[in-house]
Design an enzyme around this catalytic site. Structure first.
Site, short mmCIF file in Angstrom:
data_model
loop_
_atom_site.label_atom_id
_atom_site.label_comp_id
_atom_site.label_asym_id
_atom_site.label_seq_id
_atom_site.Cartn_x
_atom_site.Cartn_y
_atom_site.Cartn_z
CG LEU A 197 21.07 22.27 -8.93
CD1 LEU A 197 21.64 22.72 -7.59
CD2 LEU A 197 21.97 21.21 -9.55
N GLY A 214 20.04 25.95 -12.45
CA GLY A 214 21.14 25.04 -12.77
C GLY A 214 21.27 24.78 -14.28
CG ASN A 226 14.91 30.49 -11.65
OD1 ASN A 226 15.93 29.88 -11.94
ND2 ASN A 226 13.78 29.87 -11.40
CD GLU A 227 20.13 29.88 -9.29
OE1 GLU A 227 19.78 30.90 -9.92
OE2 GLU A 227 20.77 28.95 -9.82
N1 CO8 Z 1 13.35 19.75 -9.64
C1 CO8 Z 1 12.47 18.75 -9.43
N2 CO8 Z 1 11.37 18.56 -10.16
C2 CO8 Z 1 11.13 19.43 -11.17
C3 CO8 Z 1 12.00 20.50 -11.44
C4 CO8 Z 1 13.16 20.64 -10.64
N3 CO8 Z 1 14.06 21.63 -10.83
N4 CO8 Z 1 11.51 21.19 -12.48
C5 CO8 Z 1 10.38 20.58 -12.86
N5 CO8 Z 1 10.15 19.51 -12.06
C6 CO8 Z 1 9.02 18.56 -12.18
C7 CO8 Z 1 7.66 19.24 -12.02
O1 CO8 Z 1 7.31 19.33 -10.67
C8 CO8 Z 1 6.77 18.30 -12.78
O2 CO8 Z 1 6.55 17.16 -11.96
P1 CO8 Z 1 5.12 16.40 -11.99
O3 CO8 Z 1 4.92 16.00 -13.41
O4 CO8 Z 1 5.30 15.29 -11.02
O5 CO8 Z 1 4.12 17.44 -11.53
C9 CO8 Z 1 7.66 17.84 -13.93
O6 CO8 Z 1 9.00 18.06 -13.51
C10 CO8 Z 1 7.43 18.57 -15.23
O7 CO8 Z 1 7.48 19.96 -14.99
P2 CO8 Z 1 6.32 20.96 -15.50
O8 CO8 Z 1 5.03 20.26 -15.58
O9 CO8 Z 1 6.41 22.18 -14.65
O10 CO8 Z 1 6.83 21.25 -16.99
P3 CO8 Z 1 6.59 22.55 -17.86
O11 CO8 Z 1 7.03 22.20 -19.24
O12 CO8 Z 1 5.22 23.09 -17.66
O13 CO8 Z 1 7.61 23.64 -17.25
C11 CO8 Z 1 9.73 24.37 -16.37
C12 CO8 Z 1 8.99 23.43 -17.32
C13 CO8 Z 1 9.56 25.81 -16.86
C14 CO8 Z 1 11.19 23.99 -16.38
C15 CO8 Z 1 9.10 24.26 -14.96
O14 CO8 Z 1 9.04 22.88 -14.60
C16 CO8 Z 1 9.86 24.98 -13.90
O15 CO8 Z 1 9.78 26.19 -13.78
N6 CO8 Z 1 10.60 24.21 -13.08
C17 CO8 Z 1 11.37 24.73 -11.98
C18 CO8 Z 1 12.62 25.29 -12.49
C19 CO8 Z 1 13.45 25.86 -11.39
O16 CO8 Z 1 13.11 26.85 -10.76
N7 CO8 Z 1 14.56 25.23 -11.14
C20 CO8 Z 1 15.44 25.64 -10.10
C21 CO8 Z 1 16.14 24.46 -9.54
S1 CO8 Z 1 17.23 24.97 -8.28
C22 CO8 Z 1 18.71 25.20 -9.01
O17 CO8 Z 1 18.95 24.78 -10.10
C23 CO8 Z 1 19.70 25.96 -8.15
C24 CO8 Z 1 21.16 25.99 -8.63
C25 CO8 Z 1 22.03 26.72 -7.63
C26 CO8 Z 1 21.73 26.31 -6.22
C27 CO8 Z 1 22.30 27.21 -5.15
C28 CO8 Z 1 21.94 26.71 -3.77
C29 CO8 Z 1 22.50 27.51 -2.64
#
Ligand code: CO8
Length: 256
Positions: free
Chosen positions: A66, A111, A133-134
């Site tokens: 998400l 997500g 990993n929520e």
């Molecule tokens: N949301 C918004 N922006 C994001 C997200 C995200 N989930 N993931 C990455 N981005 C952004 C980064 O901030 C970065 O932005 P910028 O270039 O402006 O700095 C850009 O995307 C690229 O990301 P990275 O540079 O980090 O790319 P890498 O290739 O180094 O890493 C990863 C990729 C491993 C995917 C890393 O970006 C990461 O760990 N992202 C976070 C992933 C995460 O924890 N997602 C959880 C989202 S929450 C969710 O899905 C919950 C579902 C259920 C909800 C229940 C609620 C009650």
């Protein structure tokens, strides 16, 4: 349609490949989920379509889950729509009458993992990570995602993985059956595997799938209103906002 994904339908095989291409991370914001969901619902109703493969055109990310910005300092109406659409796309995938596969050619946290878990078969590229990993973000995966995880890896493993917010490498994920195969070319591998599934008569395979998943789908439909109410109350809480803010800061500063 948005330019954030493309659909390539093979008329001969009846298999449609949906390729997500929303830079930088295929993170799921409201509009992206809405468009993807509509495309999947349309394919679900198309007679000529027998199989769907989800994949990504980004070099190292299947989907980052998400879009955290939808949950950070949210606007109430939009937050409600956002979660409703996420519930909707999950239902469209989890109860799809088609054979649905994930060609996970990059990271697939939270997500992204929920989407992959809603398909019938998962093939992943080595070394990338997947998991629910929520809890690492200070939030809680919804009960229906948890149910689908349990159905795939079992109660004990699921409880452990969810509480600790575990992200597994593809190799570890294969060991616990979170994914089904590892391949350097997950899309080709899914296309090959799909041919095995399409040898079976669709009606028998689909009814068997519904028999297996029916209780989870019914539970989700019964609980979805309450789940939505919980989500829109939970996310704006001060502590949750602080945790999300810190997680976002860490995400941004990781590279510096
Ligand atoms: N949301 C918004 N922006 C994001 C997200 C995200 N989930 N993931 C990455 N981005 C952004 C980064 O901030 C970065 O932005 P910028 O270039 O402006 O700095 C850009 O995307 C690229 O990301 P990275 O540079 O980090 O790319 P890498 O290739 O180094 O890493 C990863 C990729 C491993 C995917 C890393 O970006 C990461 O760990 N992202 C976070 C992933 C995460 O924890 N997602 C959880 C989202 S929450 C969710 O899905 C919950 C579902 C259920 C909800 C229940 C609620 C009650």
């Amino acid at each position: 349609l948005l330019d954030d994904f493309s659909i390539n339908a093979n008329e001969k095989t009846g298999v449609s490949v949906i390729t997500m291409s929303k830079t930088p991370a295929n993170s799921l914001n409201l509009e992206f989920i809405q468009e993807l969901s509509m495309a999947i619902q349309k394919l679900n109703m198309e007679k000529s379509c027998r199989g769907i493969i989800l994949t990504s055109s980004l070099p190292s990310i299947f989907s980052a889950g998400l879009d955290i910005l939808e949950m950070y300092q949210p606007e109430p109406d939009r937050l409600e729509k956002f979660w409703t659409e996420f519930q909707e796309i999950w239902l469209a995938l989890y109860s799809s009458p088609k054979t649905v596969m994930s060609a996970i050619n990059g990271h697939s946290p939270a997500g992204g993992c929920i989407i992959a878990l809603a398909t019938d078969y998962r093939i992943m590229k080595p070394k990338f990570t997947i998991g629910l990993n929520e809890t690492m973000l200070g939030i809680v995966a919804p009960f229906w995602a948890e149910d689908s995880m349990k159905a795939v890896i079992g109660q004990r493993r699921s409880e452990y993985s969810l509480q600790l917010g575990k992200l597994y490498t593809a190799e570890e994920a294969l060991q616990i059956n979170l994914i089904d195969e590892i391949s350097d070319n997950p899309l080709q591998a899914c296309e090959d595997e799909m041919m095995n599934w399409l040898k079976l008569p669709d009606h028998a395979r689909t009814l068997t799938k519904f028999q297996n998943r029916g209780h989870i789908i019914e539970k989700m439909k019964k609980g979805r209103k309450e789940d939505l109410e919980k989500f829109v109350k939970f996310i704006p809480r001060e502590g949750i906002q602080m945790a999300l803010g810190t997680y976002l800061d860490n995400l941004k500063s990781r590279k510096k």
